[in-house]
Design a protein around this motif. Sequence first.
Motif, short mmCIF file in Angstrom:
data_model
loop_
_atom_site.label_atom_id
_atom_site.label_comp_id
_atom_site.label_asym_id
_atom_site.label_seq_id
_atom_site.Cartn_x
_atom_site.Cartn_y
_atom_site.Cartn_z
N MET A 69 0.88 -1.15 -0.29
CA MET A 69 -0.09 0.06 -0.01
C MET A 69 0.84 1.26 0.03
SD MET A 69 -2.96 1.07 2.56
CE MET A 69 -3.87 -0.60 2.13
N ASN A 70 0.45 2.12 -0.72
CA ASN A 70 1.44 3.38 -1.09
C ASN A 70 1.22 4.53 -0.15
OD1 ASN A 70 -0.62 4.93 -2.19
ND2 ASN A 70 -0.10 4.11 -4.32
N ARG A 71 1.82 5.52 -0.10
CA ARG A 71 1.52 6.73 0.90
C ARG A 71 0.34 7.19 0.96
NH1 ARG A 71 2.34 12.07 1.37
NH2 ARG A 71 2.81 12.83 3.56
N ARG A 72 -0.21 7.45 -0.44
CA ARG A 72 -1.74 7.95 -0.72
C ARG A 72 -2.63 7.01 0.05
NH1 ARG A 72 -4.20 9.37 -6.12
NH2 ARG A 72 -6.12 10.22 -5.77
N GLU A 73 -2.45 5.62 -0.23
CA GLU A 73 -3.45 4.85 0.23
C GLU A 73 -3.28 4.69 1.78
OE1 GLU A 73 -2.04 1.56 -2.07
OE2 GLU A 73 -3.77 1.61 -3.33
N LEU A 74 -2.31 4.94 2.39
CA LEU A 74 -2.27 4.96 3.71
C LEU A 74 -2.88 6.16 4.19
CD1 LEU A 74 1.31 3.64 4.38
CD2 LEU A 74 -0.69 2.52 4.99
N LEU A 89 -13.00 -0.93 -7.40
CA LEU A 89 -13.66 -1.72 -6.25
C LEU A 89 -12.43 -2.50 -5.29
CD1 LEU A 89 -16.37 -2.91 -5.40
CD2 LEU A 89 -15.69 -4.71 -6.94
N ALA A 90 -11.36 -3.14 -6.30
CA ALA A 90 -10.28 -3.84 -5.32
C ALA A 90 -9.45 -2.86 -4.74
CB ALA A 90 -9.31 -4.48 -6.56
N ALA A 91 -9.33 -1.41 -5.06
CA ALA A 91 -8.57 -0.78 -4.29
C ALA A 91 -9.18 -0.24 -2.78
CB ALA A 91 -8.11 0.41 -5.10
N GLY A 92 -10.67 0.23 -3.17
CA GLY A 92 -11.45 0.45 -2.08
C GLY A 92 -11.50 -0.57 -0.97
N VAL A 93 -11.79 -1.93 -1.22
CA VAL A 93 -11.93 -2.90 -0.62
C VAL A 93 -10.62 -2.97 0.35
CG1 VAL A 93 -12.08 -5.47 -0.34
CG2 VAL A 93 -13.65 -3.93 -1.92
N ALA A 94 -9.44 -3.02 -0.30
CA ALA A 94 -8.16 -3.15 0.36
C ALA A 94 -8.11 -2.02 1.41
CB ALA A 94 -6.92 -2.96 -0.70
N GLN A 95 -8.50 -0.93 1.01
CA GLN A 95 -8.44 0.34 2.00
C GLN A 95 -9.29 -0.29 3.53
OE1 GLN A 95 -9.05 4.22 0.54
NE2 GLN A 95 -7.45 3.99 -1.11
N ALA A 96 -10.45 -0.74 3.11
CA ALA A 96 -11.27 -0.94 3.88
C ALA A 96 -10.99 -2.12 4.91
CB ALA A 96 -12.77 -1.46 3.38
N ALA A 145 -14.39 6.71 -6.73
CA ALA A 145 -14.97 5.17 -6.73
C ALA A 145 -14.19 4.45 -5.79
CB ALA A 145 -14.60 4.52 -8.08
N ALA A 146 -13.01 4.61 -5.45
CA ALA A 146 -12.37 3.70 -4.57
C ALA A 146 -12.47 3.94 -3.05
CB ALA A 146 -10.71 3.75 -4.67
N THR A 147 -12.93 5.33 -2.87
CA THR A 147 -13.36 5.78 -1.38
C THR A 147 -14.99 5.34 -1.31
OG1 THR A 147 -11.92 7.65 -1.51
CG2 THR A 147 -13.72 7.56 -0.03
N LEU A 148 -15.62 5.35 -2.34
CA LEU A 148 -17.21 4.86 -2.10
C LEU A 148 -17.08 3.25 -1.88
CD1 LEU A 148 -18.83 6.61 -5.03
CD2 LEU A 148 -19.15 7.01 -2.75
N ALA A 149 -16.05 2.68 -2.54
CA ALA A 149 -16.14 1.16 -2.28
C ALA A 149 -15.84 0.99 -0.91
CB ALA A 149 -15.16 0.62 -3.26
N ARG A 150 -14.67 1.50 -0.49
CA ARG A 150 -14.18 1.51 1.09
C ARG A 150 -15.33 1.64 2.02
NH1 ARG A 150 -10.83 6.40 2.74
NH2 ARG A 150 -13.07 7.10 3.08
N ASP A 151 -16.11 2.79 1.83
CA ASP A 151 -16.77 3.09 2.80
C ASP A 151 -18.21 2.03 2.62
OD1 ASP A 151 -15.33 5.21 3.25
OD2 ASP A 151 -16.62 6.87 2.66
N ALA A 152 -18.45 1.70 1.34
CA ALA A 152 -19.45 0.79 1.31
C ALA A 152 -19.18 -0.58 1.84
CB ALA A 152 -20.03 0.72 0.04
N TRP A 153 -18.00 -1.06 1.78
CA TRP A 153 -17.59 -2.29 2.37
C TRP A 153 -17.75 -2.11 3.90
CZ3 TRP A 153 -14.14 -4.48 5.89
CH2 TRP A 153 -14.00 -5.78 5.76
N LEU A 154 -17.33 -1.09 4.51
CA LEU A 154 -17.36 -0.95 5.91
C LEU A 154 -18.90 -0.79 6.64
CD1 LEU A 154 -14.37 1.43 6.64
CD2 LEU A 154 -14.66 -0.80 7.43
N PHE A 155 -19.68 -0.02 5.53
CA PHE A 155 -21.13 0.07 6.10
C PHE A 155 -21.95 -1.47 6.03
CE2 PHE A 155 -25.61 0.19 4.51
CZ PHE A 155 -26.18 1.14 5.28
N ALA A 156 -21.59 -2.23 5.18
CA ALA A 156 -22.36 -3.62 5.08
C ALA A 156 -21.54 -4.55 6.20
CB ALA A 156 -22.03 -4.23 3.62
N LEU A 157 -20.44 -4.44 6.62
CA LEU A 157 -20.01 -5.20 7.29
C LEU A 157 -20.88 -5.48 8.54
CD1 LEU A 157 -17.21 -6.86 7.83
CD2 LEU A 157 -16.43 -4.83 9.43
#
Length: 425
Positions: free
Chosen positions: A1-6, A242-249, A27-39
Amino acid sequence: MNRRELLAVAAALGLVPGLARAQGADAATLARDAWLFALPWIEMATTRARVFKRGARPNRIYHRRKLSDHTDRSVTTPNNDTLYSLAWIDLTQGPVTLTIPASGQRYVSAAILNMFTDNDVVLGTRVNGGAGGDFTVVGPSQTATGDRVVRVLTPHAWILIRTLVDGPDDLAAARKVQSGFKVSGPKAERPPAYLERDADPAAYFATARALLAADPPRPEDAAFIQRSAGLLTDGPFDAAALAAGVAQARAVAKLASGRVAFVNGWSYPKPNLGYHGVDYGYRAIVALQGLGALPVAEAMYMKAAGDNNSGLFNGDGLYRLTLPAQLPLDGFWSLSMYEATADGQYFFTDNPIDRYAIGDRTPGLKRNADGTLDLWISRSDPGGERSVNWLPAPKAGPFSMTLRTYLPRADLLEGRFRFDPIVKV
């Protein structure tokens, strides 16, 4: 994970109400937040499936007749103070009746959690005193009459019951009270199997959509779902984003315990624990690290800061916690020991004296002359007079400790009382 992602992960640890409602998110931020929302839905369905896999059925109660120990791995951060009883209920066919026994001075609670993990109600000692009774549990669109009607916000729900055991010699009496809890309702089929949180991103969101369809979120969540770019409805989504956002989540979920704010060596629960509102980030972390947590009026859970404010202890030496002679609570307290798993969950650890927690009902504890109590924590027996006050740590690996206080008084609830930290001796 790079600095921006961290940096994005760090920002997401304070997820909502800010970021989750932000307009124009990528889109990646939306995927991250949606993953956490549904958890929370995912974790509830996973926990339910584990119970049904062992032969359970909806609308029936199941009693655990022994206190939790290191062999129990179905629910993270269990307690060793109470006997658990549970029922996964299906209200789609009609109301369910919950019977609570008269419990006298014994602490009991029956929490009814909807499928996004809010406690819709907690019945028992705090609310009803020692009196029992029959309560009618209804779904979001059902009607019922009477003064003991309990409404749940989703068609499916989890009843999680705790019955206090007042020391080893009290187990038989506690079981007798526990047996008075009953659940009755229409026959219902087991729900289908759902994927778990480690599913690949596309499959995870397909599962999330199915779960949200079966147990819809609140109207207040509609704005967030609309901004999820179809992830929580049925729209297409870019695979790379999608993959990037879920990795962040997943990184958020893994790092969350290390980002807790500690006050004098302890994290204190947020006032909205158990009633999370739009605090989706907090709700997700609680679902992962403390599924089934009670609201603070019922119990407060304090996590020890650990070494370097990481939330984890890694040392091989001796630690001490000193407690005052009197604590500001009307119930009971305990300090539980957990071994930490790689995915951020916590379970009791095997030890030579079968002690998974130490508390006000632990027999033989030795107090100081002024009434204060020193608890000793280490991987091996500290020896001498300290042995009776010893809470064993895992033989190896990181560990975590949680201090539970039931029926806290205002001084604790409102932050006027603070515990001393656990210190290395």
